[in-house]
Design a protein around this motif. Structure first.
Motif, PDB file in Angstrom:
ATOM      1  N   GLU A  60       0.827  -1.211   0.000  1.00  0.00           N
ATOM      2  CA  GLU A  60       0.000   0.000   0.000  1.00  0.00           C
ATOM      3  C   GLU A  60       0.860   1.259   0.000  1.00  0.00           C
ATOM      4  OE1 GLU A  60      -3.266   0.371  -0.443  1.00  0.00           O
ATOM      5  OE2 GLU A  60      -3.311  -1.801  -0.741  1.00  0.00           O
ATOM      6  N   MET A  61       1.987   1.200   0.689  1.00  0.00           N
ATOM      7  CA  MET A  61       2.891   2.343   0.703  1.00  0.00           C
ATOM      8  C   MET A  61       3.407   2.620  -0.711  1.00  0.00           C
ATOM      9  SD  MET A  61       6.612   2.771   2.472  1.00  0.00           S
ATOM     10  CE  MET A  61       7.326   1.697   1.250  1.00  0.00           C
ATOM     11  N   TYR A  62       3.811   1.579  -1.424  1.00  0.00           N
ATOM     12  CA  TYR A  62       4.288   1.767  -2.790  1.00  0.00           C
ATOM     13  C   TYR A  62       3.166   2.250  -3.709  1.00  0.00           C
ATOM     14  CZ  TYR A  62       8.955  -0.091  -2.122  1.00  0.00           C
ATOM     15  OH  TYR A  62      10.252  -0.266  -1.738  1.00  0.00           O
ATOM     16  N   ARG A  63       1.950   1.773  -3.517  1.00  0.00           N
ATOM     17  CA  ARG A  63       0.822   2.213  -4.337  1.00  0.00           C
ATOM     18  C   ARG A  63       0.597   3.724  -4.131  1.00  0.00           C
ATOM     19  NH1 ARG A  63      -4.034  -0.853  -5.682  1.00  0.00           N
ATOM     20  NH2 ARG A  63      -3.531  -2.205  -3.925  1.00  0.00           N
ATOM     21  N   LYS A  64       0.614   4.173  -2.882  1.00  0.00           N
ATOM     22  CA  LYS A  64       0.413   5.598  -2.598  1.00  0.00           C
ATOM     23  C   LYS A  64       1.580   6.446  -3.106  1.00  0.00           C
ATOM     24  CE  LYS A  64      -2.551   4.833   1.393  1.00  0.00           C
ATOM     25  NZ  LYS A  64      -2.645   4.875   2.848  1.00  0.00           N
ATOM     26  N   PHE A  65       2.779   5.896  -3.014  1.00  0.00           N
ATOM     27  CA  PHE A  65       3.950   6.604  -3.525  1.00  0.00           C
ATOM     28  C   PHE A  65       3.813   6.837  -5.027  1.00  0.00           C
ATOM     29  CE2 PHE A  65       8.236   6.449  -5.418  1.00  0.00           C
ATOM     30  CZ  PHE A  65       8.811   7.543  -4.793  1.00  0.00           C
ATOM     31  N   CYS A  66       3.413   5.804  -5.757  1.00  0.00           N
ATOM     32  CA  CYS A  66       3.235   5.922  -7.206  1.00  0.00           C
ATOM     33  C   CYS A  66       2.112   6.897  -7.543  1.00  0.00           C
ATOM     34  CB  CYS A  66       2.946   4.555  -7.820  1.00  0.00           C
ATOM     35  SG  CYS A  66       4.368   3.444  -7.755  1.00  0.00           S
ATOM     36  N   ALA A  67       1.026   6.848  -6.784  1.00  0.00           N
ATOM     37  CA  ALA A  67      -0.091   7.765  -7.031  1.00  0.00           C
ATOM     38  C   ALA A  67       0.342   9.213  -6.773  1.00  0.00           C
ATOM     39  CB  ALA A  67      -1.274   7.410  -6.147  1.00  0.00           C
ATOM     40  N   GLY A  68       1.146   9.431  -5.743  1.00  0.00           N
ATOM     41  CA  GLY A  68       1.626  10.778  -5.431  1.00  0.00           C
ATOM     42  C   GLY A  68       2.528  11.343  -6.502  1.00  0.00           C
ATOM     43  N   ARG A  69       3.262  10.480  -7.185  1.00  0.00           N
ATOM     44  CA  ARG A  69       4.147  10.913  -8.259  1.00  0.00           C
ATOM     45  C   ARG A  69       3.454  10.991  -9.615  1.00  0.00           C
ATOM     46  NH1 ARG A  69      10.050  11.152  -7.307  1.00  0.00           N
ATOM     47  NH2 ARG A  69      10.105  11.025  -5.051  1.00  0.00           N
ATOM     48  N   GLY A  70       2.206  10.519  -9.654  1.00  0.00           N
ATOM     49  CA  GLY A  70       1.476  10.540 -10.913  1.00  0.00           C
ATOM     50  C   GLY A  70       1.828   9.372 -11.815  1.00  0.00           C
ATOM     51  N   TRP A  71       2.423   8.335 -11.269  1.00  0.00           N
ATOM     52  CA  TRP A  71       2.812   7.164 -12.046  1.00  0.00           C
ATOM     53  C   TRP A  71       1.644   6.190 -12.121  1.00  0.00           C
ATOM     54  CZ3 TRP A  71       7.911   6.199  -8.947  1.00  0.00           C
ATOM     55  CH2 TRP A  71       8.823   7.206  -9.257  1.00  0.00           C
ATOM     56  N   GLN A  72       1.606   5.465 -13.203  1.00  0.00           N
ATOM     57  CA  GLN A  72       0.570   4.456 -13.358  1.00  0.00           C
ATOM     58  C   GLN A  72       0.968   3.233 -12.541  1.00  0.00           C
ATOM     59  OE1 GLN A  72       0.050   3.136 -17.350  1.00  0.00           O
ATOM     60  NE2 GLN A  72      -1.764   1.933 -16.883  1.00  0.00           N
ATOM     61  N   PHE A  73       0.018   2.662 -11.813  1.00  0.00           N
ATOM     62  CA  PHE A  73       0.269   1.518 -10.944  1.00  0.00           C
ATOM     63  C   PHE A  73      -0.743   0.443 -11.314  1.00  0.00           C
ATOM     64  CE2 PHE A  73      -0.103  -1.054  -7.153  1.00  0.00           C
ATOM     65  CZ  PHE A  73       1.194  -1.106  -6.665  1.00  0.00           C
TER      66      PHE A  73
END
Length: 184
Positions: free
Chosen positions: A162-175
């Motif tokens: 979940e931490m990595y998912r939120k990190f990617c969302a914060g950077r605007g990266w597709q997850f």
């Protein structure tokens, strides 16, 4: 009276401005931490951008070449912008040195500001000149598995996911979640 005032001005210049002028090298430009190789590389980027702009404006290039040129110009843009800013700061430093010889009061703050800004621009220019890794633009696959520890390890792995998912969302990266198996 006039001689006394001139001596006071020279004393003021020596006391207040000479330590700041030591920040400047003999040419009047701020002392640089960059190597000559970095400056030469930035200068070559600027020259290349100029060549590309001239080729685009000549009207002899076809549409595919213009597209290639535009992409290359956009890649060179940040370095050229920083290089131009650095050159402008060096020009400002030369003007400040001339004013120092005339005894301007605003010189002390200006020289400090110029030196700080030169250091910031140089650091940004070095970062911009470092070549990008080809893998930087590719996708990454991340696998998170629980280790030894039973249910607690599984909960930790879920929190990490979940931490990595939120990190990617914060950077605007597709997850994209490829697969997940939950234990009870």
């Amino acid at each position: 009276m006039r001689r006394h005032m001139a001596l006071q001005c020279r004393h003021w210049l020596r006391r207040r401005c000479v330590p700041l002028l030591k920040l400047l090298n003999g040419s009047g430009a701020p002392r640089t931490q960059m190597s000559a190789a970095f400056l030469e590389k930035a200068r070559s980027h600027k020259d290349r951008q100029t060549e590309l702009l001239e080729a685009m404006s000549s009207g002899t290039a076809d549409s595919s070449k213009i597209s290639e040129y535009s992409i290359e110009i956009s890649k060179l843009g940040r370095v050229v912008e920083l290089y131009d800013r650095l050159q402008g700061l060096h020009d400002d430093a030369e003007v400040a040195q001339e004013l120092a010889q005339e005894g301007s009061d605003e010189l002390v703050d200006d020289l400090k500001e110029i030196q700080e800004e030169v250091e910031e621009v140089e650091a940004s220019l070095v970062r911009a000149l470092v070549p990008r890794d080809a893998a930087d633009e590719q996708d990454a696959i991340l696998e998170v598995r629980p280790g030894v520890g039973g249910d607690e390890a599984g909960l930790f792995a879920l929190e990490l996911f979940e931490m990595y998912r939120k990190f990617c969302a914060g950077r605007g990266w597709q997850f994209t979640e490829m697969s997940m198996s939950m234990t009870e």
